[in-house]
Design an enzyme around this catalytic site. Structure first.
Site, PDB file in Angstrom:
ATOM      1  NE  ARG A 161      -2.105   1.833   3.427  1.00 28.29           N
ATOM      2  CZ  ARG A 161      -1.957   1.360   4.669  1.00 28.29           C
ATOM      3  NH1 ARG A 161      -2.504   0.221   5.024  1.00 28.29           N
ATOM      4  NH2 ARG A 161      -1.239   2.033   5.552  1.00 28.29           N
ATOM      5  CE  LYS A 200       8.390   5.069   7.692  1.00 26.54           C
ATOM      6  NZ  LYS A 200       8.056   3.685   8.091  1.00 26.54           N
ATOM      7  CE  LYS A 251       7.531   9.851   7.534  1.00 28.28           C
ATOM      8  NZ  LYS A 251       6.875   9.330   6.319  1.00 28.28           N
ATOM      9  CD  GLU A 299       6.609   0.478   7.947  1.00 28.00           C
ATOM     10  OE1 GLU A 299       5.513   1.071   7.858  1.00 28.00           O
ATOM     11  OE2 GLU A 299       7.604   0.816   7.290  1.00 28.00           O
ATOM     12  N   GLY A 300       3.615   0.831  11.803  1.00 24.26           N
ATOM     13  CA  GLY A 300       2.546   0.647  12.773  1.00 24.26           C
ATOM     14  C   GLY A 300       2.005   1.918  13.384  1.00 24.26           C
TER      15      GLY A 300
END
Length: 451
Positions: free
Chosen positions: A107, A280, A341, A345-346
């Site tokens: 996604r 990232k 960053k 994830e999450g």
């Protein structure tokens, strides 16, 4: 702003429950998902851009994942600073084999900007959630709009069937009789109904689904003749809805489970190289047009770069306010123009504003490789009406659009590369994070507009 009578709010809650827009509370009770009563508006121009990005971005990640040497070169310093990334990279190097069958379910998330169209926030290669509930919120808005006498032209959204059909394709390619699909899940998963909607679609297509945590796989799993077995069941596909956070790999038994999966022939969604291609750091590296030429032709490079934001390492020199300085120094000077960053994830891990400044001021130089700096995107705000825990709220909101993608490759053949629906998460404009499960965002859908 429009006012909804109490009866309408009660009807909206009932309709949300009837449309299977469900989640667990922290205490395990059943409730409706946070959702918007007013869909997000998208122009035909942005729809065209969204559609144009799907295939070249999926192809880019696929080709990056095929080049393990590139991943090792680009992630070596990040891996040295971040134990979780280091574990995954070491495991990928240990296996160092090219899986003949790849199934990527991804996604790509975007903000809509005032002047630059869609700008990419991140590319998710693991546990791309809300495939089920994103379809259900579109169904909700179709009925809700009729009840409210709205004339919304909703953008169609049916990712469940597309994704389930992709699982069927991969099962046929794996070609082992009576094999199952293994969902790797977290304990006490609040977003379980999103997963169950896909599970139901697989069962309807004759596919058995087994759910297990990494710990259970480590305890009960085995590799026999290359196949991953769990309690005697061969897992043709292992679909990760967990395993994307470092704390999930803290125990020895969980790491054993992750290693068993990697050492088998099960088709992991994602496989390790694809997981690493979604970090990232790799997102930052791929903003370099010279490196993009390693993987895409000029036409596809031009397409994907229309959506790329500015992303930097902390130690790179950039021109900021008319001067050359380190990106880290620029972010300390004007933290509201950046997002810091980590390789996580999450949701809930990014740093903004004063938190960003303090982190950078106290961050040891050797830890800097675990982070990237991204320009902060400020999408336009618009009035919205949201529903959370049975209560209506009103405010100025922004929308984040995620487009699901499916890529299936067998050897050198790409069998499928297609978009598979979308997710919209809406939040109050002053909020930094937008994750629904993390408690910030609300499910939404898209309504088309020519203006």
């Amino acid at each position: 702003m429009k006012q909804y009578p109490e009866a309408d709010i009660s009807s909206a809650v009932d309709l949300a429950l009837a449309c299977a827009l469900l989640q667990r509370t922290q205490t395990g009770d059943l409730t409706h998902c946070p959702l918007m009563l007013s869909p997000a508006i998208i122009t035909n121009l942005l729809i065209t851009q969204l559609e144009s990005l799907a295939q070249p971005l999926a192809l880019l990640i696929h080709r990056v994942a095929n080049d393990l040497d590139f991943l090792v070169e680009q992630l070596q310093f990040t891996a040295a600073s971040d134990e979780y990334t280091g574990f995954l990279l070491s495991l990928a190097q240990e296996q160092r084999r090219q899986d003949s069958l790849r199934f990527s379910l991804t996604r790509s998330d975007y903000f809509m900007t005032q002047t630059d169209g869609l700008r990419q926030v991140e590319f998710n290669t693991i546990a791309a959630s809300y495939i089920g509930l994103s379809e259900k919120i579109t169904e909700f808005h179709k009925i809700w709009g009729n009840l409210q006498k709205e004339t919304w032209d909703l953008l169609p959204n049916q990712p469940i069937a597309a994704v389930a059909d992709a699982f069927v394709t991969v099962m046929k390619e794996y070609n082992v009789l009576n094999a199952c699909v293994l969902f790797v899940v977290q304990a006490n998963e609040r977003n379980v109904f999103d997963q169950r909607l896909l599970e139901i679609a697989l069962i309807e297509r004759g596919i058995k689904v087994v759910r297990a945590s990494l710990e259970a796989i480590g305890e009960q799993g085995e590799v026999r003749q290359g196949h991953l077995l769990l309690n005697g069941e061969i897992a043709a596909i292992t679909y990760f809805r967990a395993g994307y956070r470092p704390d999930e790999l803290e125990s020895k038994i969980a790491r054993q489970g992750r290693q068993l999966i990697a050492r088998s022939t099960t088709v992991s969604v994602p496989d390790l190289p694809t997981h690493l291609a979604g970090t990232k750091k790799i997102q930052q590296v791929l903003t370099n047009p010279q490196l993009l030429k390693l993987f895409l032709d000029e036409e596809d490079i031009a397409i994907v770069r229309t959506a790329f934001a500015q992303i930097y390492t902390l130690d790179v020199q950039i021109k900021f306010e008319g001067k050359m300085m380190l990106a880290k120094e620029a972010a300390i000077l004007q933290p509201e123009q950046f997002v810091l960053k980590p390789q996580r994830e999450g949701g809930g891990f990014n740093l903004y504003g004063e938190d960003l400044r303090q982190c950078l001021q106290n961050l040891p130089a050797e830890a800097g490789n675990a982070y990237i700096l991204m320009e902060r995107l400020y999408p336009p705000v618009s009035p919205g009406w949201g529903l959370r825990d049975g209560k209506l709220w009103q405010g100025q909101v922004v929308h984040e659009i995620g487009q699901y993608g499916i890529l299936i490759a067998h050897g050198d053949r790409i069998l499928t590369n297609q978009a598979a629906g979308y997710l919209v998460r809406t939040k109050l404009g002053e909020m930094n994070e937008g994750g629904i499960s993390a408690g910030y965002g609300h499910l939404n859908s898209l309504v088309k507009s020519n203006t």
